[in-house]
Design an enzyme around this catalytic site. Sequence first.
Site, PDB file in Angstrom:
ATOM      1  N   ASP A 183     -83.583 -34.370  55.374  1.00 30.42           N
ATOM      2  CA  ASP A 183     -83.272 -35.291  54.281  1.00 30.42           C
ATOM      3  C   ASP A 183     -84.334 -36.369  54.095  1.00 30.42           C
ATOM      4  OD1 ASP A 183     -80.942 -33.844  53.907  1.00 30.42           O
ATOM      5  OD2 ASP A 183     -79.801 -35.112  55.286  1.00 30.42           O
ATOM      6  N   ASP A 235     -82.929 -39.473  48.461  1.00 31.53           N
ATOM      7  CA  ASP A 235     -82.340 -38.132  48.438  1.00 31.53           C
ATOM      8  C   ASP A 235     -80.834 -38.302  48.518  1.00 31.53           C
ATOM      9  OD1 ASP A 235     -82.496 -35.142  48.775  1.00 31.53           O
ATOM     10  OD2 ASP A 235     -81.476 -35.659  50.633  1.00 31.53           O
ATOM     11  N   GLU A 246     -83.910 -38.027  43.114  1.00 26.93           N
ATOM     12  CA  GLU A 246     -83.979 -36.628  42.707  1.00 26.93           C
ATOM     13  C   GLU A 246     -82.863 -36.371  41.701  1.00 26.93           C
ATOM     14  OE1 GLU A 246     -83.770 -33.683  45.791  1.00 26.93           O
ATOM     15  OE2 GLU A 246     -84.725 -32.257  44.446  1.00 26.93           O
TER      16      GLU A 246
END
Length: 384
Positions: A357, A192, A276
């Site tokens: 996160d 992330d 991502e």
Amino acid sequence: MRLRYQYRVYPTPGQREALAKAFGCARVVFNDGLRAREDARAAGLPYLSDGDLSKLVITEAKKTPGRVWLGEVSAVVLQQALADLNTAYRNFFASVAGKRKGRRVAPPRFRSRKDSRQAVRFTRNARFQITASRKLRLPKIGDVGVRWSRDLPSEPSSVTVIRDAAGRYFASFMVETADTPLIETRNEVGIDLGLTHFAVLSDGRKVTNPRALRRAERRLRRAQQAISRREKGSANRVKAKARLAKLHARVADTRRDHAHKLSTLLVRDNQAVYVEDMNVTGLGRTRLAKSVHDAGWSQFTAMLEYKAARYGRTFARVGRFEPTSQTCSVCGNKDGPKPLSVREWTCLACGTTHDRDVNAARNVLAAGRADRVNACGGTVRPAA
Ligand SMILES: [Zn+2]
């Protein structure tokens, strides 16, 4: 795989003068070519072919008093400048026709002496070479000293000589490297990318920006403020600007260094790396712009991608439609949107407390795995 290997080079004052001439001539040929095509278009004439353009702005131009000095630099440098123009046009046309992925490509624009980056490219037929004393021999420039920070893996097919805004010179070699698959491992990782931490991994590790980078960025901000205090056109303002360019270069170097180290580590330790897809170009237009570009995510993911390909690993971007920060990575319950200030939350369905996160990174890993199994022909049930 074609890769770039870049080294700092140290031209002598005479060589710097010769390089400045080469930069100038390449720019003139590029701009003359662009103007010729624009004029033809304005006059309703057909698009000038690459061959005709080369004859017009190089071969014929050299015979005119206004452009006779083009003969003072390597002809390859001029041809390569036109090749850049032709590529820019092809990309633009492909983009307009919708044949090109990614953001819209703008039409080629004129180059300026004030551009912060000046560059010329020499190909094999320019007969550049690395001498026995490990210098870079460039036609009509001379033997330039190189700091070989690492070995070239193979014979380079071209070299681009660059002068950056801080007045430093670099040689960027294009080399063909063999793919060297690493021994397989069972580890996989989801990443992330964020603002509070540079990266958060699905195993719970958090990677912050290196202290050197934060310090350099603080100095950069101060240097920016210093410029606004200096009077326009004053010698002090010129000095402040030069200092700012140096600091920009240092920040970029530190960031690249950090991205290289982290991407190498992640690709070495994992069979598959999932990130991502942040759509950085989209975010770049919002007020987040500065932090987005500062974090250098796109640079980092590009490194992950080519290193994965090179070492026989899997790299994939996970689509943005996955609400990675809203979904419980344990039970799949969708908990609804949360403001950025919420760093920790407890899933109402299964009672697991999540770090925002780390939970997102775990969802990235799960989504990446699912895509991969699907691609391999397996069956995957979508998460509940
Ligand atoms: Zn849950």
